[in-house]
Design a protein around this motif. Structure first.
Motif, PDB file in Angstrom:
ATOM      1  N   LEU A  67       0.837  -1.196   0.000  1.00 44.86           N
ATOM      2  CA  LEU A  67       0.000   0.000   0.000  1.00 44.86           C
ATOM      3  C   LEU A  67       0.868   1.240   0.000  1.00 44.86           C
ATOM      4  CD1 LEU A  67      -0.068   1.408   3.128  1.00 44.86           C
ATOM      5  CD2 LEU A  67      -1.144  -0.818   3.572  1.00 44.86           C
ATOM      6  N   ARG A  68       0.268   2.350  -0.431  1.00 46.26           N
ATOM      7  CA  ARG A  68       0.916   3.661  -0.351  1.00 46.26           C
ATOM      8  C   ARG A  68      -0.158   4.698  -0.039  1.00 46.26           C
ATOM      9  NH1 ARG A  68       5.877   5.541  -3.902  1.00 46.26           N
ATOM     10  NH2 ARG A  68       6.586   7.195  -2.493  1.00 46.26           N
ATOM     11  N   GLU A  69       0.101   5.527   0.975  1.00 47.86           N
ATOM     12  CA  GLU A  69      -0.840   6.567   1.359  1.00 47.86           C
ATOM     13  C   GLU A  69      -0.111   7.897   1.493  1.00 47.86           C
ATOM     14  OE1 GLU A  69      -3.814   5.828   4.297  1.00 47.86           O
ATOM     15  OE2 GLU A  69      -3.560   3.647   4.195  1.00 47.86           O
ATOM     16  N   ASN A  70      -0.869   8.980   1.436  1.00 44.93           N
ATOM     17  CA  ASN A  70      -0.301  10.318   1.576  1.00 44.93           C
ATOM     18  C   ASN A  70      -1.047  11.063   2.676  1.00 44.93           C
ATOM     19  OD1 ASN A  70       0.307  13.243   1.002  1.00 44.93           O
ATOM     20  ND2 ASN A  70       1.469  12.310  -0.659  1.00 44.93           N
ATOM     21  N   MET A  71      -0.292  11.624   3.640  1.00 44.76           N
ATOM     22  CA  MET A  71      -0.897  12.331   4.766  1.00 44.76           C
ATOM     23  C   MET A  71      -1.357  13.741   4.389  1.00 44.76           C
ATOM     24  SD  MET A  71      -0.729  10.059   7.126  1.00 44.76           S
ATOM     25  CE  MET A  71      -1.204  11.027   8.556  1.00 44.76           C
ATOM     26  N   GLN A  72      -0.871  14.251   3.266  1.00 38.06           N
ATOM     27  CA  GLN A  72      -1.219  15.592   2.786  1.00 38.06           C
ATOM     28  C   GLN A  72      -0.894  16.678   3.808  1.00 38.06           C
ATOM     29  OE1 GLN A  72      -5.073  15.841   0.889  1.00 38.06           O
ATOM     30  NE2 GLN A  72      -4.758  13.966  -0.259  1.00 38.06           N
ATOM     31  N   PHE A  73       0.213  16.503   4.529  1.00 34.45           N
ATOM     32  CA  PHE A  73       0.727  17.586   5.346  1.00 34.45           C
ATOM     33  C   PHE A  73       1.266  18.676   4.412  1.00 34.45           C
ATOM     34  CE2 PHE A  73       2.015  14.399   8.933  1.00 34.45           C
ATOM     35  CZ  PHE A  73       0.688  14.249   9.290  1.00 34.45           C
ATOM     36  N   ALA A  74       1.431  19.891   4.929  1.00 41.37           N
ATOM     37  CA  ALA A  74       1.868  21.019   4.108  1.00 41.37           C
ATOM     38  C   ALA A  74       3.357  20.919   3.796  1.00 41.37           C
ATOM     39  CB  ALA A  74       1.569  22.330   4.819  1.00 41.37           C
ATOM     40  N   ASP A  75       3.679  20.774   2.539  1.00 40.70           N
ATOM     41  CA  ASP A  75       5.069  20.693   2.101  1.00 40.70           C
ATOM     42  C   ASP A  75       5.827  21.948   2.546  1.00 40.70           C
ATOM     43  OD1 ASP A  75       7.376  19.901   0.826  1.00 40.70           O
ATOM     44  OD2 ASP A  75       6.657  20.300  -1.200  1.00 40.70           O
ATOM     45  N   GLY A  76       6.945  21.763   3.221  1.00 36.46           N
ATOM     46  CA  GLY A  76       7.767  22.869   3.670  1.00 36.46           C
ATOM     47  C   GLY A  76       7.327  23.488   4.982  1.00 36.46           C
ATOM     48  N   PHE A  77       6.054  23.306   5.364  1.00 37.97           N
ATOM     49  CA  PHE A  77       5.525  24.016   6.518  1.00 37.97           C
ATOM     50  C   PHE A  77       4.923  23.113   7.589  1.00 37.97           C
ATOM     51  CE2 PHE A  77       5.522  27.138   3.095  1.00 37.97           C
ATOM     52  CZ  PHE A  77       6.171  28.212   3.713  1.00 37.97           C
ATOM     53  N   PHE A  78       4.927  21.792   7.388  1.00 36.54           N
ATOM     54  CA  PHE A  78       4.410  20.937   8.459  1.00 36.54           C
ATOM     55  C   PHE A  78       5.354  21.035   9.665  1.00 36.54           C
ATOM     56  CE2 PHE A  78       7.239  17.879   6.326  1.00 36.54           C
ATOM     57  CZ  PHE A  78       7.851  17.252   7.405  1.00 36.54           C
ATOM     58  N   VAL A  79       4.797  20.796  10.840  1.00 33.11           N
ATOM     59  CA  VAL A  79       5.586  20.897  12.066  1.00 33.11           C
ATOM     60  C   VAL A  79       5.392  19.638  12.908  1.00 33.11           C
ATOM     61  CG1 VAL A  79       5.552  23.414  12.153  1.00 33.11           C
ATOM     62  CG2 VAL A  79       3.701  22.121  13.238  1.00 33.11           C
ATOM     63  N   ASN A  80       6.287  19.474  13.857  1.00 24.61           N
ATOM     64  CA  ASN A  80       6.225  18.330  14.755  1.00 24.61           C
ATOM     65  C   ASN A  80       5.432  18.734  15.994  1.00 24.61           C
ATOM     66  OD1 ASN A  80       6.627  15.985  16.187  1.00 24.61           O
ATOM     67  ND2 ASN A  80       8.813  16.328  16.563  1.00 24.61           N
ATOM     68  N   ASP A  81       4.103  18.727  15.870  1.00 26.87           N
ATOM     69  CA  ASP A  81       3.249  19.107  16.989  1.00 26.87           C
ATOM     70  C   ASP A  81       2.222  18.008  17.257  1.00 26.87           C
ATOM     71  OD1 ASP A  81       1.440  19.345  14.922  1.00 26.87           O
ATOM     72  OD2 ASP A  81       1.051  21.487  15.205  1.00 26.87           O
ATOM     73  N   LYS A  82       1.366  18.244  18.231  1.00 29.18           N
ATOM     74  CA  LYS A  82       0.397  17.234  18.653  1.00 29.18           C
ATOM     75  C   LYS A  82      -0.501  16.800  17.503  1.00 29.18           C
ATOM     76  CE  LYS A  82      -3.223  16.340  22.086  1.00 29.18           C
ATOM     77  NZ  LYS A  82      -3.959  16.892  23.263  1.00 29.18           N
ATOM     78  N   GLU A  83      -0.988  17.758  16.739  1.00 33.07           N
ATOM     79  CA  GLU A  83      -1.905  17.442  15.640  1.00 33.07           C
ATOM     80  C   GLU A  83      -1.267  16.479  14.641  1.00 33.07           C
ATOM     81  OE1 GLU A  83      -4.207  19.675  11.921  1.00 33.07           O
ATOM     82  OE2 GLU A  83      -3.133  20.850  13.413  1.00 33.07           O
ATOM     83  N   HIS A  84      -0.044  16.785  14.217  1.00 34.35           N
ATOM     84  CA  HIS A  84       0.636  15.937  13.233  1.00 34.35           C
ATOM     85  C   HIS A  84       1.064  14.598  13.840  1.00 34.35           C
ATOM     86  CE1 HIS A  84       0.875  19.884  11.284  1.00 34.35           C
ATOM     87  NE2 HIS A  84       1.052  19.234  10.146  1.00 34.35           N
ATOM     88  N   GLN A  85       1.491  14.616  15.093  1.00 37.10           N
ATOM     89  CA  GLN A  85       1.883  13.375  15.760  1.00 37.10           C
ATOM     90  C   GLN A  85       0.699  12.415  15.869  1.00 37.10           C
ATOM     91  OE1 GLN A  85       3.377  14.900  19.433  1.00 37.10           O
ATOM     92  NE2 GLN A  85       5.328  15.572  18.554  1.00 37.10           N
ATOM     93  N   LEU A  86      -0.464  12.934  16.282  1.00 34.60           N
ATOM     94  CA  LEU A  86      -1.646  12.084  16.430  1.00 34.60           C
ATOM     95  C   LEU A  86      -2.098  11.519  15.088  1.00 34.60           C
ATOM     96  CD1 LEU A  86      -3.736  14.077  19.061  1.00 34.60           C
ATOM     97  CD2 LEU A  86      -2.679  11.822  19.371  1.00 34.60           C
ATOM     98  N   ALA A  87      -2.045  12.337  14.046  1.00 30.22           N
ATOM     99  CA  ALA A  87      -2.445  11.864  12.718  1.00 30.22           C
ATOM    100  C   ALA A  87      -1.552  10.717  12.274  1.00 30.22           C
ATOM    101  CB  ALA A  87      -2.375  13.010  11.711  1.00 30.22           C
TER     102      ALA A  87
END
Length: 240
Positions: A67-87
Motif C-alpha cells: 500500500l501507499r498513502e499520503n498524509m497531505q501535510f503542508a510541504d515545507g511548513f508541516f511541524v512536529n506538533d500534537k496534531e501531526h503526531q496524532l495523525a
C-alpha cells in the motif's frame, strides 16, 4: 492490515531514494511493506502534486509494496506538533509495523529532519496506553503499538551509517522506481528548471554511493541506515 515494514518519507521519492533497494529485497523475501508520504511535494520546483501522485503510484508498483498513502501535510511548513503526531500515530497503530524506516536525521532539505523527528516521536507516543486514538467511523480506541525498531535512511548528506544492508541484486529495481519520477531527475524532463537532484551528477550518485557502501562492507551494493537506540543480537556470530 498488518505490515512488516512501514517506510515513511517527507516527500514522494524520499523512500525510493533512501531505501528503495532494501524495500525491494524484503518484499522479495515475502515481507509486507507499505509507504506513507507525509506531503504531496507540492512545493517542488519541477512537476506538480497531481503528477507526483501518478509518479508515486507507478514507483510503488515497481517496488511491489502492499500500500501507499499520503498524509497531505503542508510541504515545507508541516511541524512536529500534537496534531501531526496524532495523525501519524493513527497510521502506525492501524498498520502495526514491526519496523519503521524514515527520513535522515540531518539533511539539506528542512523537511527531512523535521519528518525524521516527527516519525520518531509518533512511534514512541503510539506505544503509550493513555494516548487514545480512533479511526474515522469507529468508536473503539485503537490498540497501542510501538515498532520494534526505527531506522533512518541516508539522503543528501553523507552521514555515517550504523547499519548497512546488502542490496546486491536489487539496485536496478531501486533505479527503476526512482526514475519513475519522470519530472524530477536528469534525462526525464527537459522543460523545467534545473534542481540539485535533476543533475546527471545526482542521478549517477544513486548507484555509486550504493556501490561505495557495498565496498565498505564487502558486497557489491549497500544502503545505509542510522539507528536511535542500540541493536541487540543473540550472538556476535549473527553479525556479518
Amino acid at each position: 492490515m498488518k505490515l512488516d515494514i512501514l517506510a515513511i518519507g517527507s516527500h514522494p521519492d524520499d523512500v525510493e531514494l533512501g531505501c528503495g533497494a532494501t524495500i525491494a529485497k524484503e518484499i522479495a523475501k515475502g515481507k509486507k511493506v507499505g509507504i506513507i508520504d507525509l506531503t504531496q511535494g507540492e512545493l517542488g520546483t519541477r512537476g506538480s502534486a497531481e503528477i507526483r501522485h501518478e509518479e508515486a503510484t507507478n514507483a510503488a508498483k515497481i517496488l511491489g509494496v502492499t500500500l501507499r498513502e499520503n498524509m497531505q501535510f503542508a510541504d515545507g511548513f508541516f511541524v512536529n506538533d500534537k496534531e501531526h503526531q496524532l495523525a501519524l500515530l493513527k497510521m502506525i497503530r492501524k498498520y502495526q509495523p514491526e519496523i519503521v524506516i524514515c527520513n535522515a536525521v540531518e539533511d539539506r532539505h528542512i523537511d527531512h529532519a523535521k519528518g525524521s523527528k516527527l516519525v520518531s516521536d509518533a512511534c514512541f507516543l503510539s506505544g503509550l496506553i493513555k494516548v487514545e486514538t480512533f479511526l474515522e467511523g469507529n468508536d473503539k480506541p485503537q490498540a497501542v503499538w510501538r515498532p520494534k525498531q526505527v531506522y533512518h535512511y541516508i539522503q543528501w548528506k553523507n552521514l555515517k551509517p550504523d547499519v548497512v544492508v546488502d542490496v546486491t541484486g536489487f539496485i536496478d529495481t531501486k533505479l527503476k522506481a526512482v526514475f519513475a519520477y519522470k519530472t524530477q531527475f536528469h534525462g526525464t524532463s527537459n522543460n523545467e528548471p534545473e534542481t540539485p537532484i535533476s543533475s546527471k551528477n545526482f542521478a549517477d550518485s544513486i548507484s555509486y554511493r550504493a556501490r561505495d557502501l557495498g565496498r565498505l562492507v564487502g558486497v557489491e551494493y549497500g544502503e545505509g541506515f542510522t539507528v536511535e537506540r542500540y541493536l541487540a543480537v543473540d550472538s556476535l556470530f549473527n553479525l556479518k
